[in-house]
Design a protein around this motif. Structure first.
Motif: not given
Ligand SMILES: Cc1cc2nc3c(=O)[nH]c(=O)nc-3n(C[C@H](O)[C@H](O)[C@H](O)COP(=O)(O)OP(=O)(O)OC[C@H]3O[C@@H](n4cnc5c(N)ncnc54)[C@H](O)[C@@H]3O)c2cc1C
Length: 317
Positions: A152-153, A194-201, A244-246, A253-254
């Motif tokens: 997502n960078s 997927e959490l680390t790839e999602a555009a929105i969290v 799911f912990q950030v 996540v980014s």
């Protein structure tokens, strides 16, 4: 233009979005060549890589590459670095990608940068370090720059490349075959990204109050097509699974948009989300530290704010 190797991330032959982001980024700095490690490339995958600018696609179809843990991919890239002398190698800053980057750096006597969130001329990387407290620009000064870039960078943009295929015969050492994959268990994947790839969290913290109340967070996430995250307070309380912990001891996540509901903004939580492009905080305490970081803030009870927000979003669909 100088060649930049991009290691393809794929699941069952489908190219992951992060690879399209890396190809887009590589295009701004040189000529991207995609590296497909292992068998299973499909015509669709080839077309996708070319669509996003891969001038070349290196194919290493040996099944050994995927039958052993991580090391063969690093050896494949090391052989390509020696043979092709690329200007840089880009991998996704996933746990596997970062391990490959580290091993590749040792094998090629090169410098490595992980968790980059941007890359500019001269392969100067933007990184957010010390738990997100400091932003630095770093540059590899030895060997071939190896950079692991966070998902997502970069926004992926299509721009056709030739997609010329070149088969690579990789020779694996015995040490690369030290750890064999004995079983693959497919994780049940819900409808959410997927959490680390999602555009929105959309993440919930202690303010959510209970496991049942996480349905409020899930409702907003589903309205936005987002992944669900949680603070450690919420996962330690057993309200949401630890995966799911950030944060510092969770996932990094980014996303383009991060919504933090009932999360105070402790430094360990920030470490995992502070490079999000836009941060929205919902918190009933106007003094909560998360507001120092947020682009938009709502001071209010999340149990009222989040359902209203969800309803409004669903109305506009
Ligand atoms: C070594 C170490 C590693 C750690 N790693 C992590 C990590 O990876 N991730 C992580 O998250 N934490 C991590 N922590 C824990 C971290 O320090 C915090 O304790 C944690 O982030 C707090 O979670 P929280 O914000 O949900 O809870 P709190 O800090 O208790 O904040 C809850 C917030 O919710 C608000 N609130 C309450 N009710 C409502 C409501 N009804 N509506 C709106 N707002 C409401 C409150 O005003 C408050 O701001 C780590 C700690 C250590 C020491």
């Amino acid at each position: 233009m100088s060649e930049i190797l991009v290691l393809v991330e794929q699941v069952e032959g489908e190219v992951k979005k992060v690879t399209l982001e890396l190809l887009t980024l590589a295009r701004s700095l040189g000529t991207p060549s995609a590296v497909w490690a292992g068998p299973g490339i499909t015509p669709e995958a080839k077309a996708r890589l070319a669509e996003y600018g891969a001038e070349k696609i290196y194919l290493a179809p040996s099944s050994d590459i995927v039958e052993y843990v991580v090391a063969p991919k690093a050896e494949l890239l090391a052989q390509l670095v020696t043979a092709k002398s690329p200007a840089a190698v880009l991998v996704a800053a996933t746990s596997e990608g970062k391990e490959i980057a580290g091993r590749l750096a040792v094998k090629t006597d090169s410098g490595v940068i992980t968790d980059a969130v941007g890359l500019s001329d001269g392969f100067v990387a933007d990184q957010s370090i010390f738990g997100g407290g400091v932003n630095v620009h770093s540059k590899v000064r030895k060997g071939t720059p190896i950079v692991a870039v966070r998902p997502n960078s970069t926004a992926p943009e299509a721009a056709a490349g030739a997609g010329a295929e070149e088969e690579v015969a990789v020779t694996l050492s015995d040490t690369a075959k030290a750890a064999k994959v004995v079983e693959r268990v497919k994780q049940e994947k819900g409808a959410r990204p997927e959490l680390t790839e999602a555009a929105i969290v959309v993440s919930g913290g202690r303010g959510v109050g209970s496991a049942e109340n996480f349905s409020i967070i899930e409702g907003l996430a589903d309205a936005l097509g987002a992944a669900v995250g949680a603070s450690r307070a919420a996962t330690d309380a057993g309200w949401y699974p630890h995966q799911f912990q950030v944060g510092q001891t969770g996932k990094t996540v980014s996303p383009q948009l991060y919504i933090a509901a009932g999360i105070s903004g402790a430094i360990q939580h920030r470490a995992g989300m502070q490079t999000a492009k836009t941060i929205v905080a919902i918190n009933k305490d106007p003094e909560a530290p998360i507001f120092e970081l947020a682009d938009y803030g709502v001071v209010g009870d999340l149990h009222q704010v989040v359902p209203q927000l969800t309803e409004e979003i669903n109305k506009r669909k």
